[in-house]
Design a protein around this motif. Sequence first.
Motif, mmCIF file in Angstrom:
data_model
loop_
_atom_site.group_PDB
_atom_site.id
_atom_site.type_symbol
_atom_site.label_atom_id
_atom_site.label_comp_id
_atom_site.label_asym_id
_atom_site.label_seq_id
_atom_site.Cartn_x
_atom_site.Cartn_y
_atom_site.Cartn_z
ATOM 1 N N ARG A 92 0.905 -1.150 -0.069
ATOM 2 C CA ARG A 92 0.016 -0.086 -0.032
ATOM 3 C C ARG A 92 0.882 1.166 0.030
ATOM 4 O O ARG A 92 1.977 1.006 0.666
ATOM 5 C CB ARG A 92 -0.981 -0.026 1.127
ATOM 6 C CG ARG A 92 -0.345 0.030 2.441
ATOM 7 C CD ARG A 92 -1.573 -0.184 3.586
ATOM 8 N NE ARG A 92 -0.699 -0.672 4.769
ATOM 9 C CZ ARG A 92 -0.893 -0.059 5.931
ATOM 10 N NH1 ARG A 92 -1.643 1.183 5.921
ATOM 11 N NH2 ARG A 92 -0.330 -0.504 6.998
ATOM 12 N N ARG A 94 0.608 5.469 0.428
ATOM 13 C CA ARG A 94 -0.390 6.576 0.833
ATOM 14 C C ARG A 94 0.079 7.688 -0.236
ATOM 15 O O ARG A 94 1.215 8.300 -0.232
ATOM 16 C CB ARG A 94 0.044 7.188 2.132
ATOM 17 C CG ARG A 94 -1.091 8.296 2.636
ATOM 18 C CD ARG A 94 -1.111 8.613 3.915
ATOM 19 N NE ARG A 94 -2.475 9.455 4.218
ATOM 20 C CZ ARG A 94 -2.258 9.980 5.352
ATOM 21 N NH1 ARG A 94 -1.457 9.886 6.351
ATOM 22 N NH2 ARG A 94 -3.283 11.066 5.795
ATOM 23 N N ASN A 97 -3.419 14.052 -0.787
ATOM 24 C CA ASN A 97 -4.854 14.588 -1.005
ATOM 25 C C ASN A 97 -4.697 16.021 -0.805
ATOM 26 O O ASN A 97 -4.735 16.676 0.203
ATOM 27 C CB ASN A 97 -6.020 14.216 -0.098
ATOM 28 C CG ASN A 97 -7.195 14.432 -0.614
ATOM 29 O OD1 ASN A 97 -7.552 15.797 -1.029
ATOM 30 N ND2 ASN A 97 -8.225 13.759 -0.192
ATOM 31 N N ALA A 103 -7.470 13.592 4.868
ATOM 32 C CA ALA A 103 -8.181 12.524 4.197
ATOM 33 C C ALA A 103 -7.051 11.613 3.251
ATOM 34 O O ALA A 103 -6.037 12.431 2.633
ATOM 35 C CB ALA A 103 -9.163 12.786 3.031
ATOM 36 N N TRP A 106 -5.293 6.235 -1.201
ATOM 37 C CA TRP A 106 -4.466 5.032 -1.128
ATOM 38 C C TRP A 106 -4.332 4.316 -2.532
ATOM 39 O O TRP A 106 -5.431 4.550 -3.314
ATOM 40 C CB TRP A 106 -4.887 4.078 -0.207
ATOM 41 C CG TRP A 106 -4.884 4.413 1.390
ATOM 42 C CD1 TRP A 106 -5.730 4.920 2.002
ATOM 43 C CD2 TRP A 106 -3.721 4.270 1.936
ATOM 44 N NE1 TRP A 106 -5.366 5.167 3.278
ATOM 45 C CE2 TRP A 106 -3.956 4.646 3.629
ATOM 46 C CE3 TRP A 106 -2.392 3.844 1.884
ATOM 47 C CZ2 TRP A 106 -3.236 4.713 4.419
ATOM 48 C CZ3 TRP A 106 -1.503 3.762 3.015
ATOM 49 C CH2 TRP A 106 -2.027 4.239 4.019
ATOM 50 N N ASP A 118 -10.516 3.821 -2.906
ATOM 51 C CA ASP A 118 -11.077 4.813 -2.054
ATOM 52 C C ASP A 118 -10.742 4.756 -0.317
ATOM 53 O O ASP A 118 -10.326 5.716 0.185
ATOM 54 C CB ASP A 118 -12.317 5.165 -2.326
ATOM 55 C CG ASP A 118 -12.614 5.417 -3.653
ATOM 56 O OD1 ASP A 118 -11.877 6.257 -4.113
ATOM 57 O OD2 ASP A 118 -13.786 5.133 -4.227
ATOM 58 N N GLN A 119 -11.022 3.558 -0.058
ATOM 59 C CA GLN A 119 -10.508 3.440 1.288
ATOM 60 C C GLN A 119 -9.929 1.858 1.623
ATOM 61 O O GLN A 119 -10.286 0.867 0.581
ATOM 62 C CB GLN A 119 -11.904 3.393 1.884
ATOM 63 C CG GLN A 119 -11.936 3.283 3.410
ATOM 64 C CD GLN A 119 -13.051 3.402 4.284
ATOM 65 O OE1 GLN A 119 -14.017 3.902 3.640
ATOM 66 N NE2 GLN A 119 -13.272 3.346 5.615
ATOM 67 N N SER A 121 -9.336 -1.848 2.917
ATOM 68 C CA SER A 121 -10.289 -2.844 3.556
ATOM 69 C C SER A 121 -9.516 -3.287 4.867
ATOM 70 O O SER A 121 -8.190 -2.983 4.920
ATOM 71 C CB SER A 121 -10.543 -3.954 2.659
ATOM 72 O OG SER A 121 -9.362 -4.668 2.356
ATOM 73 N N LYS A 125 -5.064 -3.053 5.066
ATOM 74 C CA LYS A 125 -4.522 -2.285 6.000
ATOM 75 C C LYS A 125 -3.561 -3.175 6.707
ATOM 76 O O LYS A 125 -2.551 -2.807 7.255
ATOM 77 C CB LYS A 125 -5.406 -2.185 7.511
ATOM 78 C CG LYS A 125 -6.399 -0.964 6.995
ATOM 79 C CD LYS A 125 -7.561 -0.784 8.194
ATOM 80 C CE LYS A 125 -8.352 0.359 7.693
ATOM 81 N NZ LYS A 125 -9.634 0.564 8.703
ATOM 82 N N SER A 154 -3.883 4.243 8.335
ATOM 83 C CA SER A 154 -4.945 3.642 8.024
ATOM 84 C C SER A 154 -6.180 4.395 8.215
ATOM 85 O O SER A 154 -7.146 4.110 7.744
ATOM 86 C CB SER A 154 -5.061 2.307 8.543
ATOM 87 O OG SER A 154 -3.628 1.547 8.043
#
Length: 154
Positions: A92, A94, A97, A103, A106, A118-119, A121, A125, A154
């Motif tokens: 992952r 980061r 934004n 915010a 990812w 968008d987010q 799971s 994480k 996260s």
Amino acid sequence: MKRLKIGDLLEIKTNKGYFYAQYTHQVESYGTLVRVFNNSCPSRPDNIAEILNGDIRLTTFFPLRSAIKRGDVVVVGNYPVRSDLVELPIFRIRGVNFVNPKAAIWFLWDGVNKVKVDQLSDEQKGYPIASVLTYELFIHRLETGWTLREDGLS
């Protein structure tokens, strides 16, 4: 310095004992990927190869060659990489934004493709973070028992 080889088993001395890691990948944009096994040992175990059966505590890119050159890390053998560690894991990343700096944005990266999500799971994480740790941060994370779920991102 002896040339590093995929499969090299590494001994890392810390204030919490010895940790062992295996060099599993060389990635062009990040360098050497090491997988640190879960438990520390007060001294080098008699059967060092048994360590290779343990759970992974930390997967990270790390400036391994310079750590070996300084004597901070020692190569203690070379063993085949376990079948479940042969593939490069999904990382992952980061992003920034600019509209809302608090915010997170990812991306998931498999070594070739980067996909925006968008987010994260719960499973995502737990993916390793695509970054290169300094020796000091690497040791700190080992000594404190830091986990991916405690990264605060996260």
